[in-house]
Design a protein around this motif. Structure first.
Motif, PDB file in Angstrom:
ATOM      1  N   THR A   1       8.769 -33.009  84.487  1.00 17.65           N
ATOM      2  CA  THR A   1       8.362 -31.834  83.699  1.00 17.65           C
ATOM      3  C   THR A   1       7.266 -31.037  84.406  1.00 17.65           C
ATOM      4  OG1 THR A   1       6.921 -33.281  82.399  1.00 17.65           O
ATOM      5  CG2 THR A   1       9.067 -32.743  81.451  1.00 17.65           C
TER       6      THR A   1
ATOM      7  N   ARG B   1      14.994 -35.246  72.599  1.00 16.15           N
ATOM      8  CA  ARG B   1      14.302 -34.127  73.214  1.00 16.15           C
ATOM      9  C   ARG B   1      14.242 -34.308  74.735  1.00 16.15           C
ATOM     10  NH1 ARG B   1       9.676 -33.777  74.776  1.00 16.15           N
ATOM     11  NH2 ARG B   1       8.714 -31.734  75.120  1.00 16.15           N
TER      12      ARG B   1
ATOM     13  N   VAL C   1      16.058 -32.279  77.955  1.00 19.15           N
ATOM     14  CA  VAL C   1      15.319 -31.757  79.110  1.00 19.15           C
ATOM     15  C   VAL C   1      15.964 -32.251  80.405  1.00 19.15           C
ATOM     16  CG1 VAL C   1      13.138 -31.937  80.390  1.00 19.15           C
ATOM     17  CG2 VAL C   1      13.108 -31.423  77.925  1.00 19.15           C
TER      18      VAL C   1
ATOM     19  N   GLU D   1       6.856 -25.536  73.809  1.00 20.83           N
ATOM     20  CA  GLU D   1       7.795 -26.002  74.848  1.00 20.83           C
ATOM     21  C   GLU D   1       7.782 -25.073  76.058  1.00 20.83           C
ATOM     22  OE1 GLU D   1       9.152 -28.782  74.809  1.00 20.83           O
ATOM     23  OE2 GLU D   1       9.407 -29.415  72.720  1.00 20.83           O
TER      24      GLU D   1
ATOM     25  N   THR E   1       9.272 -25.774  79.730  1.00 20.32           N
ATOM     26  CA  THR E   1      10.349 -26.777  79.745  1.00 20.32           C
ATOM     27  C   THR E   1      11.659 -26.060  79.370  1.00 20.32           C
ATOM     28  OG1 THR E   1      10.590 -27.473  77.435  1.00 20.32           O
ATOM     29  CG2 THR E   1       8.661 -28.309  78.625  1.00 20.32           C
TER      30      THR E   1
ATOM     31  N   LEU F   1      13.415 -26.595  76.933  1.00 18.35           N
ATOM     32  CA  LEU F   1      13.444 -26.399  75.483  1.00 18.35           C
ATOM     33  C   LEU F   1      12.699 -25.135  75.060  1.00 18.35           C
ATOM     34  CD1 LEU F   1      13.021 -30.056  74.211  1.00 18.35           C
ATOM     35  CD2 LEU F   1      15.010 -28.898  75.168  1.00 18.35           C
ATOM     36  N   GLY F   2      11.945 -24.573  75.987  1.00 15.64           N
ATOM     37  CA  GLY F   2      11.267 -23.303  75.723  1.00 15.64           C
ATOM     38  C   GLY F   2      12.007 -22.123  76.326  1.00 15.64           C
TER      39      GLY F   2
ATOM     40  N   ARG G   1      17.797 -27.011  73.696  1.00 12.87           N
ATOM     41  CA  ARG G   1      17.931 -28.378  73.191  1.00 12.87           C
ATOM     42  C   ARG G   1      19.395 -28.797  73.024  1.00 12.87           C
ATOM     43  NH1 ARG G   1      14.110 -31.663  69.306  1.00 12.87           N
ATOM     44  NH2 ARG G   1      15.364 -33.548  69.192  1.00 12.87           N
TER      45      ARG G   1
END
Lengths: 500, 500
Positions: A14, A81, A85, A279, A282, A284-285, A466
């Motif tokens: 990450t 989650r 990723v 997020e 990442t 997820l953002g 996600r």
């Protein structure tokens, strides 16, 4: 306490990804500046800066350490989650490492050179000047696809750069269904005797149009603390959840066009602003992909800004900005915003109905080009024949036909279908929102957009990457992805408008 | 033909450096955007983007391959141009590799946190709130200097981040001479009975001031194809030889202040635009350093825009923009632009004469802080005592005294002296230009700035970092760096203005 090696690898992954994400965000700002702010002379430095960022981002993504972190996480115990990723980073890593850097650079060089060639060919209305470049790009992109997956059709692989999860088979089914059902509907519209109202003919001062675009963004609830509105040669939106900007353009003779462009880009920006802050950096953002992004722009442009309730709300604001519209009614404005024009040659000017025939045509042509079933030289002929078949009009020039879009000069074969997928998904999402929000049309008519914003944030935006696209759609709407809602929507809307 | 290993190493070095240079250019655009365009909410993403760029740039500079390329070139046969490139890259490489990354990051974190603390302390007029942060930064920067060179005084090492070649001993001699000669001159001015004209009192609409700033840039020959003018909280200039932008600010009550700020930043931008295009991405395409940069801004601000010929040329344009100035003469404007004010507490508002006492004071204090000869807690007392001694005024608050500048919150100890060095150098360069250009004052008065642009480009701009600072000055002026021209200039100018 011993460190957990999974935690270490995940943290490493990450951290690496966050840096890449920030580098790409920086490139976004540089591109925005180039379109909106940069003085003309700045091009040489800007090209150097953008290619340095792109090289750095590629180096970071394909770094050995990234592969090691991904391998270490392969069979480890991750929560949902984290698993999402890893899935998304792995997908990008695999695609990047499989393509040789030399090829990436050659594609980049060729597309840089292709842009002025396309512009010149279009200015001179001569596709044969552009054809050699298209041939090169077709070859290069085919080679690119073979590196990623030699066992699947090249076009399918290229398409997945823009929509990785819906699948080309699903996409093809959807597009075929649109063609089958829309071509006869378009014929009926063309044969209809109904003349829709034209309240916005004439010319409209562009500074006042800008003020009106700001009114529209205010009305729809744009967050000015995290955005801005500027002028650019082509409308676009760019940014992060902390700063998502809207660019539009104004044409004295086309006030509605500027307004709907602004709302379209607002839809994109609103998606970006709805991504989860926590997020940032990442997957997820990040937005799911182009299809979902386009669903957000089209939902606001078509289902909101081309609706009768919107015009009941917004026409008074237009009248405050422009004189001479006293007699116009919301119904007139609604009709003007949904007119199917006869001389329907240009994709970006098309209505919600005929738009998809422009896409189907491009999809069919570019897939045949990539699969080697069509020679580049034949494109103008095939283009014009299909225009006649699907839309009942035949371009008289290449400039109004196969030279109108910039996309092929960018080498982005496989991109066009996402526009139609976005519209279809917009209808499916809007139908669900309409089911779940009490009196949605009434809220829109009274200027309360919070319920719609909330629904979209809750069901689409906050998830980032996600879920895969099909899972996101099922989570949001309870149904698999399908064209039914879209076809119901356009059949009802245009049936009523044109007395079919 | 066998490849020459020197050529290979040199090509490798320049390729690496070009990427770093482009990454830093990208960071420049992001900082510009942050000051000028970014919506407020954008800060978290922007911080992430800027620190990613800075980390990438540091990683590229300190990469093992960079060290190997430099080592391979150590004893090889390079021409002057190549030798200058290697000298400059090696200097940056050495300084970057000697400081541990942890310390760089700690300094970066501490300065990020220091900025809001400084703002709050200034707002509350309480240096004691800022003092602990200054203590931390003094310790960190001392440690930083020790890593670079443990055998020399820390302040000397820090100073060389901003002016690497003039030497702190030379700088100290210059500053001491300024203090010795200017303090009595300032006393004389303060005792003079002369009242200079005040034609520009009152308030001036800021939009019209902006138009006037554009007039000034037009008049001086700013290349709008490679630049733009915007508003920012603090005037600055930023860019590359292809795109060098000017930022200024407008104050209704201070039309002259905005105008001279615009011209000052124009001087910086003009230096950047004069760097050789063909050396973009190498040290020879970069500005020499802060002292030389400041010489360019001050030359245009002081020697041009505060001169009598300039006001003969430009006052009619001011009168076209603003009514109520019919009686003002060029002499009045010249006097207004060169007034030494009584309540001379703020550095950035100071005239050309007293300005340097603000710098001498800061230089003396920050050097003692870094060398451990002064406690941070004593700063307000020492500051106020020195203000009284050098300028005859005593600040009544910390906000008007030792809290006025942002610099220490950035940890940039050693930066302040470059401001005075820049003024001194501006005078030396202008004296040479005046010797070599026939009727320079006449050209300025008639609006022909080409000879001055050409002289500066030829003697300063086009060299980039080719020469060290002392060599550049000797090449340009035929003399070693000295304060004589500056002292002659201010003595004559203020002597005449104040009847001394």
């Amino acid at each position: 306490m011993a460190a957990d090696p999974t935690d270490d690898a995940y943290d490493d992954l990450t951290r690496r990804y966050e840096r890449i994400s920030n580098i790409e965000g920086a490139a976004g700002i540089l591109s925005w500046d180039q379109e909106v702010m940069m003085p003309e002379g700045g091009t040489p430095a800007r090209s150097g800066q953008l290619s340095a960022l792109s090289a750095v981002s590629h180096d970071l993504l394909t770094d050995e350490g990234m592969g090691e972190a991904l391998d270490a996480l392969e069979s480890s115990d991750l929560d949902d989650r984290e698993a999402a990723v890893v899935r998304e980073v792995r997908r990008q890593y695999e695609r990047s490492t499989r393509v040789p850097t030399d090829l990436v650079e050659e594609i980049s060089r060729t597309t840089s050179e292709a842009l002025p060639v396309w512009k010149e060919a279009r200015a001179e209305d001569d596709f044969s000047k552009f054809a050699p470049v298209v041939e090169d790009l077709v070859d290069l992109k085919r080679e690119y696809a073979e590196h990623i997956d030699p066992d699947r059709p090249a076009y399918e692989v290229l398409f997945e750069d823009y929509e990785p999860y819906l699948g080309l088979d699903t996409t093809e089914r959807i597009l075929e269904r649109l063609r089958e059902e829309l071509v006869p509907l378009i014929d009926e519209v063309r044969e209809s005797d109904v003349d829709l109202a034209t309240p916005f003919s004439g010319t409209f001062d562009t500074d006042t149009q800008e003020a009106l675009s700001r009114d529209a963004l205010d009305t729809l609830g744009y967050d000015w603390d995290r955005g801005r509105l500027d002028v650019a040669p082509h409308p676009f939106s760019m940014g992060t959840t902390f700063d998502a900007r809207v660019m539009t353009r104004y044409d004295e003779a086309d006030m509605l066009g500027a307004l709907t462009s602004t709302v379209h880009e607002f839809g994109h920006a609103t998606y970006t602003l709805g991504l989860p802050d926590e997020e940032y950096g990442t997957p997820l953002g990040e937005n799911r992909n182009l299809s979902v992004h386009e669903s957000q722009s089209r939902l606001w442009e078509n289902h909101v800004a081309r609706s009768q309730p919107f015009w009941e709300l917004f026409l008074p604001q237009v009248k405050e900005r422009f004189s001479g519209l006293d007699d116009a009614t919301p119904r007139d404005a609604y009709e003007a915003a949904n007119t199917v024009h006869e001389d329907n040659l240009i994709r970006v000017e098309a209505d919600e109905l005929t738009y998809h025939m422009h896409i189907v045509l491009r999809f069919e042509i570019e897939r045949e080009l990539i699969e080697g079933d069509l020679d580049v030289a034949e494109v103008p002929q095939v283009w014009n024949d299909k225009m006649e078949e699907y839309l009942g009009v035949r371009p008289e020039t290449d400039a109004e036909g196969c030279l109108q879009d910039i996309h092929w000069s960018h080498g982005t074969f496989g991109y066009f279908p996402t526009y139609s997928l976005g519209s279809v998904l917009a209808a499916q999402l809007y139908a669900s929102a309409d089911d779940e929000i009490d009196g949605l049309e009434g809220e829109i008519g009274s200027g309360n957009f919070d319920p719609l914003h909330d629904w979209l944030t809750e069901n689409v935006h906050r998830h980032g990457k996600r879920y895969t696209t099909p899972d996101l759609i099922e989570e949001a709407t309870g149904e698999p992805f399908a064209a039914d809602d879209f076809l119901d929507y356009v059949t009802a809307k245009y049936g009523a408008l044109y007395d079919l």
